[in-house]
Design a protein around this motif. Structure first.
Motif, PDB file in Angstrom:
ATOM      1  N   VAL A 224       8.674  10.733  10.982  1.00  0.00           N
ATOM      2  CA  VAL A 224       7.267  10.338  11.079  1.00  0.00           C
ATOM      3  C   VAL A 224       6.981   9.329   9.971  1.00  0.00           C
ATOM      4  O   VAL A 224       7.286   9.575   8.803  1.00  0.00           O
ATOM      5  CB  VAL A 224       6.328  11.560  10.949  1.00  0.00           C
ATOM      6  CG1 VAL A 224       4.864  11.101  10.999  1.00  0.00           C
ATOM      7  CG2 VAL A 224       6.604  12.586  12.047  1.00  0.00           C
ATOM      8  N   LYS A 225       6.379   8.193  10.358  1.00  0.00           N
ATOM      9  CA  LYS A 225       6.057   7.131   9.398  1.00  0.00           C
ATOM     10  C   LYS A 225       4.547   6.934   9.339  1.00  0.00           C
ATOM     11  O   LYS A 225       3.861   6.910  10.362  1.00  0.00           O
ATOM     12  CB  LYS A 225       6.725   5.813   9.781  1.00  0.00           C
ATOM     13  CG  LYS A 225       6.382   4.655   8.831  1.00  0.00           C
ATOM     14  CD  LYS A 225       6.818   3.299   9.371  1.00  0.00           C
ATOM     15  CE  LYS A 225       8.313   3.112   9.223  1.00  0.00           C
ATOM     16  NZ  LYS A 225       8.712   1.718   9.606  1.00  0.00           N
ATOM     17  N   TRP A 226       4.052   6.767   8.122  1.00  0.00           N
ATOM     18  CA  TRP A 226       2.656   6.390   7.896  1.00  0.00           C
ATOM     19  C   TRP A 226       2.622   5.246   6.899  1.00  0.00           C
ATOM     20  O   TRP A 226       3.280   5.304   5.860  1.00  0.00           O
ATOM     21  CB  TRP A 226       1.860   7.574   7.335  1.00  0.00           C
ATOM     22  CG  TRP A 226       0.530   7.188   6.735  1.00  0.00           C
ATOM     23  CD1 TRP A 226      -0.597   6.782   7.394  1.00  0.00           C
ATOM     24  CD2 TRP A 226       0.203   7.168   5.339  1.00  0.00           C
ATOM     25  NE1 TRP A 226      -1.605   6.509   6.509  1.00  0.00           N
ATOM     26  CE2 TRP A 226      -1.146   6.745   5.238  1.00  0.00           C
ATOM     27  CE3 TRP A 226       0.899   7.461   4.176  1.00  0.00           C
ATOM     28  CZ2 TRP A 226      -1.796   6.605   4.005  1.00  0.00           C
ATOM     29  CZ3 TRP A 226       0.261   7.322   2.953  1.00  0.00           C
ATOM     30  CH2 TRP A 226      -1.077   6.905   2.871  1.00  0.00           C
TER      31      TRP A 226
ATOM     32  N   VAL B 147      13.720  14.807   3.966  1.00  0.00           N
ATOM     33  CA  VAL B 147      13.926  13.551   3.257  1.00  0.00           C
ATOM     34  C   VAL B 147      12.650  12.723   3.391  1.00  0.00           C
ATOM     35  O   VAL B 147      12.208  12.417   4.502  1.00  0.00           O
ATOM     36  CB  VAL B 147      15.131  12.775   3.814  1.00  0.00           C
ATOM     37  CG1 VAL B 147      15.331  11.478   3.032  1.00  0.00           C
ATOM     38  CG2 VAL B 147      16.391  13.637   3.768  1.00  0.00           C
ATOM     39  N   LEU B 148      12.074  12.370   2.251  1.00  0.00           N
ATOM     40  CA  LEU B 148      10.808  11.634   2.225  1.00  0.00           C
ATOM     41  C   LEU B 148      11.021  10.295   1.534  1.00  0.00           C
ATOM     42  O   LEU B 148      11.322  10.237   0.342  1.00  0.00           O
ATOM     43  CB  LEU B 148       9.743  12.452   1.487  1.00  0.00           C
ATOM     44  CG  LEU B 148       8.390  11.784   1.247  1.00  0.00           C
ATOM     45  CD1 LEU B 148       7.710  11.438   2.562  1.00  0.00           C
ATOM     46  CD2 LEU B 148       7.496  12.695   0.400  1.00  0.00           C
ATOM     47  N   HIS B 149      10.884   9.215   2.322  1.00  0.00           N
ATOM     48  CA  HIS B 149      10.901   7.866   1.750  1.00  0.00           C
ATOM     49  C   HIS B 149       9.461   7.484   1.437  1.00  0.00           C
ATOM     50  O   HIS B 149       8.597   7.493   2.330  1.00  0.00           O
ATOM     51  CB  HIS B 149      11.480   6.858   2.749  1.00  0.00           C
ATOM     52  CG  HIS B 149      12.922   7.082   3.082  1.00  0.00           C
ATOM     53  ND1 HIS B 149      13.339   8.019   4.010  1.00  0.00           N
ATOM     54  CD2 HIS B 149      14.056   6.493   2.610  1.00  0.00           C
ATOM     55  CE1 HIS B 149      14.655   7.992   4.104  1.00  0.00           C
ATOM     56  NE2 HIS B 149      15.113   7.074   3.264  1.00  0.00           N
ATOM     57  N   THR B 150       9.185   7.150   0.185  1.00  0.00           N
ATOM     58  CA  THR B 150       7.826   6.806  -0.190  1.00  0.00           C
ATOM     59  C   THR B 150       7.835   5.926  -1.438  1.00  0.00           C
ATOM     60  O   THR B 150       8.681   6.114  -2.317  1.00  0.00           O
ATOM     61  CB  THR B 150       6.978   8.075  -0.437  1.00  0.00           C
ATOM     62  OG1 THR B 150       5.623   7.722  -0.673  1.00  0.00           O
ATOM     63  CG2 THR B 150       7.506   8.891  -1.595  1.00  0.00           C
ATOM     64  N   PRO B 151       6.942   4.940  -1.530  1.00  0.00           N
ATOM     65  CA  PRO B 151       6.900   4.076  -2.721  1.00  0.00           C
ATOM     66  C   PRO B 151       6.111   4.722  -3.852  1.00  0.00           C
ATOM     67  O   PRO B 151       4.939   4.438  -4.072  1.00  0.00           O
ATOM     68  CB  PRO B 151       6.195   2.815  -2.201  1.00  0.00           C
ATOM     69  CG  PRO B 151       5.298   3.310  -1.120  1.00  0.00           C
ATOM     70  CD  PRO B 151       6.010   4.473  -0.496  1.00  0.00           C
ATOM     71  N   THR B 152       6.768   5.601  -4.566  1.00  0.00           N
ATOM     72  CA  THR B 152       6.117   6.321  -5.657  1.00  0.00           C
ATOM     73  C   THR B 152       6.741   5.949  -6.985  1.00  0.00           C
ATOM     74  O   THR B 152       7.943   5.654  -7.067  1.00  0.00           O
ATOM     75  CB  THR B 152       6.208   7.839  -5.456  1.00  0.00           C
ATOM     76  OG1 THR B 152       5.627   8.514  -6.594  1.00  0.00           O
ATOM     77  CG2 THR B 152       7.660   8.301  -5.331  1.00  0.00           C
ATOM     78  N   GLN B 153       5.942   5.969  -8.034  1.00  0.00           N
ATOM     79  CA  GLN B 153       6.444   5.744  -9.381  1.00  0.00           C
ATOM     80  C   GLN B 153       7.094   6.998  -9.950  1.00  0.00           C
ATOM     81  O   GLN B 153       7.763   6.919 -10.972  1.00  0.00           O
ATOM     82  CB  GLN B 153       5.291   5.310 -10.292  1.00  0.00           C
ATOM     83  CG  GLN B 153       4.649   3.991  -9.902  1.00  0.00           C
ATOM     84  CD  GLN B 153       3.361   3.708 -10.641  1.00  0.00           C
ATOM     85  OE1 GLN B 153       2.352   3.420 -10.025  1.00  0.00           O
ATOM     86  NE2 GLN B 153       3.370   3.778 -11.969  1.00  0.00           N
ATOM     87  N   VAL B 154       6.875   8.158  -9.311  1.00  0.00           N
ATOM     88  CA  VAL B 154       7.312   9.430  -9.884  1.00  0.00           C
ATOM     89  C   VAL B 154       8.010  10.278  -8.817  1.00  0.00           C
ATOM     90  O   VAL B 154       7.500  11.308  -8.382  1.00  0.00           O
ATOM     91  CB  VAL B 154       6.116  10.196 -10.505  1.00  0.00           C
ATOM     92  CG1 VAL B 154       5.667   9.545 -11.789  1.00  0.00           C
ATOM     93  CG2 VAL B 154       4.938  10.268  -9.526  1.00  0.00           C
TER      94      VAL B 154
ATOM     95  N   THR C  87       0.838  -1.191   0.000  1.00  0.00           N
ATOM     96  CA  THR C  87       0.000   0.000   0.000  1.00  0.00           C
ATOM     97  C   THR C  87       0.881   1.252   0.000  1.00  0.00           C
ATOM     98  O   THR C  87       2.105   1.181   0.078  1.00  0.00           O
ATOM     99  CB  THR C  87      -0.910   0.015   1.230  1.00  0.00           C
ATOM    100  OG1 THR C  87      -0.100  -0.047   2.415  1.00  0.00           O
ATOM    101  CG2 THR C  87      -1.866  -1.176   1.212  1.00  0.00           C
ATOM    102  N   ARG C  88       0.230   2.404  -0.056  1.00  0.00           N
ATOM    103  CA  ARG C  88       0.991   3.654   0.010  1.00  0.00           C
ATOM    104  C   ARG C  88       1.630   3.806   1.393  1.00  0.00           C
ATOM    105  O   ARG C  88       1.145   3.261   2.384  1.00  0.00           O
ATOM    106  CB  ARG C  88       0.086   4.843  -0.281  1.00  0.00           C
ATOM    107  CG  ARG C  88      -0.484   4.844  -1.681  1.00  0.00           C
ATOM    108  CD  ARG C  88      -1.318   6.090  -1.929  1.00  0.00           C
ATOM    109  NE  ARG C  88      -2.438   6.164  -1.023  1.00  0.00           N
ATOM    110  CZ  ARG C  88      -3.069   7.291  -0.676  1.00  0.00           C
ATOM    111  NH1 ARG C  88      -2.676   8.447  -1.175  1.00  0.00           N
ATOM    112  NH2 ARG C  88      -4.086   7.272   0.147  1.00  0.00           N
ATOM    113  N   ALA C  89       2.711   4.541   1.452  1.00  0.00           N
ATOM    114  CA  ALA C  89       3.422   4.724   2.716  1.00  0.00           C
ATOM    115  C   ALA C  89       4.307   5.957   2.603  1.00  0.00           C
ATOM    116  O   ALA C  89       4.593   6.432   1.499  1.00  0.00           O
ATOM    117  CB  ALA C  89       4.263   3.490   3.057  1.00  0.00           C
ATOM    118  N   ALA C  90       4.733   6.450   3.749  1.00  0.00           N
ATOM    119  CA  ALA C  90       5.659   7.586   3.774  1.00  0.00           C
ATOM    120  C   ALA C  90       6.428   7.558   5.082  1.00  0.00           C
ATOM    121  O   ALA C  90       5.872   7.269   6.142  1.00  0.00           O
ATOM    122  CB  ALA C  90       4.910   8.906   3.634  1.00  0.00           C
ATOM    123  N   LEU C  91       7.703   7.846   4.989  1.00  0.00           N
ATOM    124  CA  LEU C  91       8.559   8.050   6.161  1.00  0.00           C
ATOM    125  C   LEU C  91       9.372   9.302   5.891  1.00  0.00           C
ATOM    126  O   LEU C  91      10.193   9.325   4.967  1.00  0.00           O
ATOM    127  CB  LEU C  91       9.472   6.846   6.403  1.00  0.00           C
ATOM    128  CG  LEU C  91      10.563   7.025   7.463  1.00  0.00           C
ATOM    129  CD1 LEU C  91       9.961   7.372   8.817  1.00  0.00           C
ATOM    130  CD2 LEU C  91      11.426   5.766   7.566  1.00  0.00           C
TER     131      LEU C  91
END
Length: 804
Positions: A295-297, A234-241, A219-223
């Protein structure tokens, strides 16, 4: 010239037993073992939820429980008092600019609307984020969400496009008084009305498709964390773009782009919903900056099904005119796309109606064309691209038109297709798009041959004699891939994706690091990009390392969507590799005291053509380039690195395929069982045939899911029907049929690799093939279905003479 490679089972390369090279020693065209597999299959993958940072906090969102209403009050005091809760922010607490996706079109065609990062005055769908809760543990964050109190003035929900456009309907956005976000008539060519007046037969048809979730495994996520040393978010996120996420996040937070870094670790699927910018990721970034703590979601499955981006809900009403011999004379169609509450960034609400309007009639020649496309706002989660983007729908429309025209004219529907398929290339269609060479007719002929040689037409005839309902359906289609800047500019997008940039570097030990602005999320980029480099520089793939998904390491890129990775990203990688090869040859020519024309790259070295045993290895060249720069030729800088970019300057390239499904209907339960499935695909040069097959099989499975199983519906109050897999029916291996695949190869003439892209074809063709097979099985009853997913209830009603 197309070539055929036919096989009925996965190649051994999928398991590491396949050939490392083709017979002529090339890596391109070989089923090289996927380099990602050992890491991912043994638990060595690193996804966002695997990353834990010192002092990390956890976030969840307070989401609207009403579909449409005005926010009267957001009370977070009880939330902040929950043990473990560190902070809670509503819209007024985090100053962030809204997300606004734009098209450069007049107001009568496109109505721009804002999507607030947190809803601040109005909520427009159940699940819309209203506030964020940040706590020491995920459980405390959930408790904090439960303690929040939001008061609304509730309005009647608008859950259907026709209701949204009805006179007097409440507007969702002030800028769209009739709830229409996009209203375009891209084509109204001369002769449409005359063609219908002179037609021997007119087919009238409507097609409806249900709302779906793309359903990536992750699913979507962000750290997010604030890096004090770099003064950077710094944003870790599973994005295609990743670069587009950086641009949007920086703009919303009022930061220069240098102060935002987006990093994508391993990613468990995307399928399009991760190629748009989500608001939750941006809010997490803002909270981390505010609190100066990580912060992680991580989105749970309920939110993924109900509050994430959805897709596919479309309605087509069409008339098609045909001559007596089956010639396709004219098409007049209206496309209505239910886009949910907001435009997605950067593609806007135009993504579906513009795709459908602009790319029909697909693989068929057509004399005259009229199309009207609408994107309508409703109180549902917003729409984003999903694998295929409108093409599964309009291909289903066109293939049903071909079937019905054949039966109305007394012709074989396959012959009607043959009468109208594009066969002369390049071909400029009625939609002003020029198609590069393909194998449209050849793929249909081969697919029919495969069905016949297995005896399915005879089996169908026997089944009908026994009173069983067996049907065979075909779908012919193309997949436009590798959209360049000019294609997106034609849509009037203000953010114009297209090009890709690749940097390549050789280190002292001869290993090679290459970057790409594309983004792997299951397509085996680590393998296929390495194959391109290895082939170009004549080294083993194990010496090549790919870097993606870090906006500080990658110059710029538009990510992965629309099957652009091999077509555009791969071409940039190949051009960069060639440039590095030229540098290697230039240095070697100086060291060997010969001219560059007398040298060639071979087996990790530069060797003389006149004396093949004499040469210098890449390690020897690197030693000079880095440690003995005084030995370099005059004018050559130290180091071994190169950069190249690539963009498609024409209308793109077109993969094509024909698929066929054989189904049997159960007259008692109405269940549809797929007995056999066939696919003949042509994606140009298959860099790794096993990867291409995997793409085809996975895409077909997703297409079947939309055809038979998956749909999110809404009740009158805007409540979504599916909050878990108990309600959202995802097909398993038991429902996925045996698939026979054959390959044709018509290389792309417009790019460097010859590849045309293979990511979406399976999904595009499957719904049309399945619907065609179901209607073929129902033909003795006189019933015809025109809606997906095809439910057992609809099939049972059709067989027993109920509502069709």
């Amino acid at each position: 010239m197309s070539t055929e490679h036919q096989h009925d089972a996965p190649r051994d390369g999928a398991h590491g037993r396949g050939p490392a090279m083709t017979r002529d020693g090339a890596f391109i065209g070989a089923s090289v073992r996927r380099r990602e597999d050992p890491r991912l299959l043994t638990g060595g993958g690193r996804f966002v939820d695997d990353i834990d940072l010192t002092g990390q906090l956890h976030a969840q969102f307070v989401r609207s429980r009403v579909a449409f209403g005005r926010i009267l009050d957001v009370d977070l005091e009880a939330t902040r008092a929950v043990p473990g809760v560190v902070a809670a922010f509503a819209a007024d607490d985090l100053v962030m600019a809204p997300i606004t996706a734009l098209l450069d079109r007049p107001i009568e065609q496109f109505r721009p609307t804002e999507m607030p990062v947190l809803a601040h005055d109005t909520v427009r769908f159940i699940g819309e984020p209203v506030a964020i809760v940040v706590a020491k543990t995920p459980y405390a964050a959930e408790d904090g969400v439960e303690a929040a109190r939001v008061e609304y003035e509730t309005y009647d929900a608008i859950v259907a496009a026709d209701a949204a456009m009805a006179p007097g309907a409440r507007r969702l956005h002030d800028g769209a008084p009739d709830n229409v976000l996009v209203d375009v008539s891209l084509f109204d060519t001369p002769g449409v009305d005359d063609a219908f007046a002179q037609a021997a037969e007119v087919v009238e048809i409507s097609i409806d498709t249900g709302r779906q979730n793309a359903l990536p495994m992750e699913t979507r996520a962000a750290l997010a964390q604030w890096d004090e040393r770099e003064s950077q978010l710094v944003l870790h996120t599973p994005t295609q773009v990743p670069h587009l996420v950086r641009t949007a996040t920086a703009a919303s937070l009022g930061l220069p782009e240098r102060q935002v870094r987006v990093v994508v670790p391993d990613m468990g699927g995307g399928f399009g919903i991760k190629c748009v910018v989500g608001r939750e990721e941006m809010v997490v970034a803002a909270a981390a900056r505010r609190l100066r703590r990580p912060v992680k979601w991580v989105e749970d499955r309920k939110d993924a099904l109900t509050a994430s981006f959805l897709a596919r809900e479309q309605h087509y009403t069409a008339r098609a005119a045909f001559a007596q011999d089956g010639e396709f004379l004219a098409l007049d169609v209206e496309v209505v796309c239910d886009m949910g509450a907001y435009s997605c960034y950067p593609f806007t609400a135009g993504i579906e109606p513009l795709m459908a309007s602009g790319e029909m009639p697909g693989v068929y020649r057509l004399g005259a064309y009229r199309v009207h496309g609408l994107a309508v706002a409703t109180n549902k989660a917003p729409t984003a691209p999903y694998r295929g983007v409108s093409r599964p729908q309009y291909v289903m429309l066109l293939e049903q038109i071909m079937d019905r025209a054949g039966h109305q004219l007394g012709l074989d529907p396959l012959d009607v297709r043959r009468r109208n398929l594009i066969t002369d290339f390049p071909y400029t269609s009625i939609n002003s798009i020029t198609y590069d060479p393909g194998s449209y007719l050849e793929s249909l002929d081969l697919c029919e041959q495969m069905v016949r040689e297995e005896g399915w037409f005879e089996r169908q005839a026997q089944a009908r004699e026994e009173g069983r309902y067996v049907g065979i359906g075909f779908s012919c289609f193309s997949e436009r891939t590798g959209y360049g800047s000019s294609a997106f500019a034609a849509r009037k997008m203000l953010v114009v994706p297209g090009f890709d940039i690749s940097d390549i570097r050789m280190d002292l030990d001869g290993t090679i690091t290459v970057t790409s602005g594309t983004m792997n999320h299951g397509q085996s980029h680590e393998t296929t990009m390495a194959q391109i480099v290895a082939d170009t520089l004549k080294v083993d793939v194990e010496r090549v390392k790919l870097h993606q998904g870090d906006t500080d390491r990658i110059t710029y890129g538009f990510g992965t969507f629309a099957s652009r990775s091999a077509v555009i990203g791969g071409s940039a990688v190949q051009l960069a590799s060639r440039a590095l090869g030229e540098d290697l040859v230039e240095i070697a020519a100086h060291l060997l005291e010969t001219n560059v024309d007398n040298l060639e790259l071979r087996d990790g070295a530069v060797r003389r053509r006149d004396e093949p045993e004499e040469g210098v290895t890449y390690e020897e060249i690197a030693d000079v380039a880095y440690l003995q720069a005084h030995r370099l030729p005059k004018g050559v800088s130290p180091g071994l690195h190169a950069t190249a970019s690539f963009d498609v300057t024409n209308d793109g390239t077109f993969s094509n395929a024909t698929q066929a499904a054989v189904v049997e209907l159960d007259p008692v339960s109405g269940a549809v069982r797929i007995l056999r499935y066939f696919c003949v695909e042509d994606c140009g040069v298959a860099i790794n045939p096993q990867v291409v097959e995997g793409q085809a099989r996975g895409g077909i499975a997703q297409g079947i899911a939309g055809a038979l199983y998956e749909e999110i519906t809404y009740d009158a109050n805007g409540e979504p029907s599916c909050a878990s897999f108990m309600d959202y029916c995802v097909p398993t291996a038991m429902e996925t049929p045996d698939i026979r695949i054959a390959h044709l190869e018509t290389p792309c003439i417009y790019n460097e690799t010859g590849a045309k892209g293979a990511g979406e074809g399976g999904t595009i063709g499957a719904p049309a093939a399945v619907l065609g097979a179901v209607n073929d099985a129902l033909r003795p009853t006189g019933a015809l279905l025109g809606r997906t997913p095809i439910t057992p209830r609809a099939v049972h009603a059709a067989i027993t003479g109920g509502t069709r």
